[in-house]
Write an enzyme that holds these catalytic residues in place. Structure first.
Site, PDB file in Angstrom:
ATOM      1  N   ASP A  79       0.874  -1.170   0.000  1.00  0.00           N
ATOM      2  CA  ASP A  79       0.000   0.000   0.000  1.00  0.00           C
ATOM      3  C   ASP A  79       0.912   1.221   0.000  1.00  0.00           C
ATOM      4  OD1 ASP A  79      -1.650   2.165   0.553  1.00  0.00           O
ATOM      5  OD2 ASP A  79      -2.838   1.101   2.057  1.00  0.00           O
ATOM      6  N   SER A 159       3.735  11.764 -15.391  1.00  0.00           N
ATOM      7  CA  SER A 159       2.602  11.976 -16.297  1.00  0.00           C
ATOM      8  C   SER A 159       2.810  13.320 -16.968  1.00  0.00           C
ATOM      9  CB  SER A 159       1.246  12.012 -15.556  1.00  0.00           C
ATOM     10  OG  SER A 159       0.203  12.441 -16.435  1.00  0.00           O
ATOM     11  N   TYR A 173      -5.392  15.037  -9.479  1.00  0.00           N
ATOM     12  CA  TYR A 173      -4.389  14.274 -10.219  1.00  0.00           C
ATOM     13  C   TYR A 173      -3.284  15.173 -10.747  1.00  0.00           C
ATOM     14  CZ  TYR A 173      -2.405  11.135 -13.747  1.00  0.00           C
ATOM     15  OH  TYR A 173      -1.547  10.364 -14.514  1.00  0.00           O
ATOM     16  N   LYS A 177       0.648  15.127  -9.540  1.00  0.00           N
ATOM     17  CA  LYS A 177       1.724  14.803 -10.468  1.00  0.00           C
ATOM     18  C   LYS A 177       2.732  15.948 -10.577  1.00  0.00           C
ATOM     19  CE  LYS A 177       0.684  10.605 -11.548  1.00  0.00           C
ATOM     20  NZ  LYS A 177       1.599   9.488 -11.210  1.00  0.00           N
TER      21      LYS A 177
END
Length: 273
Positions: A79, A159, A173, A177
């Site tokens: 995790d 990304s 997100y 990133k």
């Protein structure tokens, strides 16, 4: 004490690409990009710990990767948000594989929720995996690498969202990133004295099981204009596949990139040009 990265000028090309004798951990390696990355590292000769929050996926992936030859494979639950879980995976790699030379922070999540409607719990969850997970993985890897005194490589899967804004609903997100790319730069500076290189790889959208599942969870039809606009062919004429990204990670992990650290390499087929 400063640990210098070696001068590899005398090595052959085959030696530069080879990961024989090196030990790697790849997070989120049960499927998608992580599995493709693990496959290339194994093929290059590395012994790889396939780590995933879904242990069943990790087990299946490790068995399939090992069946194709190359280095050894081992599976574990991990995790990325839990310090104890990350430390346990790093310890397992050292005990069972004999050390730790490469760590790939690939695990990530990307729920799509418009910013005006986003619960703070969703924001926290995304940052826990995509940013804190990168920090925890990097910290535990660097601790093991520095103790061994041989240096190593940490690769963060960032990304293109870590360089710009992207589609609606991805504020958490994109923010996470950008944080991962910033961590790549900072940790490269902090870990350099130990001979540990830190690099980022920034993929464009690549269709994977995770991407498709996220689209379905967000109620986006896979043939809708919204998803098709993201999955449009790149300037190079086709959609990317997971192995397109895995090969760039292999470059980062190998001695081909031995004089690089702190950079984030675009694997986007010219999308952000």
């Amino acid at each position: 004490m400063q640990v210098s990265v070696p001068d590899v000028s005398s090595k052959s090309l085959a030696e530069l690409v080879s990961l024989s004798g090196r030990r790697a951990v790849v997070t989120g390696a049960g499927r998608g990009l992580g599995r493709a990355i693990a496959q290339r590292l194994v093929e290059a000769g590395a012994d790889v710990l396939v780590a995933d929050i879904e242990p069943e996926l990790a087990d299946v992936a490790a068995k399939n990767l090992g069946a194709r030859g190359g280095g050894r494979t081992l599976a574990t639950h991990l995790d990325a948000t839990e310090a104890a879980s990350v430390a346990a995976a790093a310890g397992l790699a050292v005990r069972e594989l004999g050390g730790l030379d490469i760590w790939v922070n690939n695990a990530g999540i990307f729920p799509a929720v418009p910013a005006l409607e986003m619960p703070v719990e969703t924001w926290d969850e995304v940052f826990a995996v995509n940013a804190r997970g990168v920090f925890l993985g990097s910290r535990e890897a660097a601790r093991r690498m520095s103790e061994a005194g041989r240096g190593g490589v940490i690769v963060n899967v960032v990304s293109t969202a870590g360089l710009r804004g992207t589609g609606p609903g991805l504020a958490a997100y994109v923010g996470s990133k950008h944080a991962a790319r910033g961590l790549t730069r900072q940790l490269a500076l902090e870990f350099a004295p130990f001979g540990i290189r830190v690099l980022g790889v920034a993929p464009t959208f690549v269709p994977t099981e995770g991407n498709m599942a996220a689209a379905a969870a967000a109620g986006v039809s896979l043939d809708s204009e919204e998803i098709l606009s993201v999955m449009r062919p790149s300037p190079l004429g086709r959609l990317g596949v997971p192995d397109d990204i895995a090969r760039v990670v292999l470059f980062c992990a190998s001695d081909l990139s031995a004089f690089m650290t702190g950079s984030t390499l675009l694997a986007d087929a010219g999308e952000t040009a």
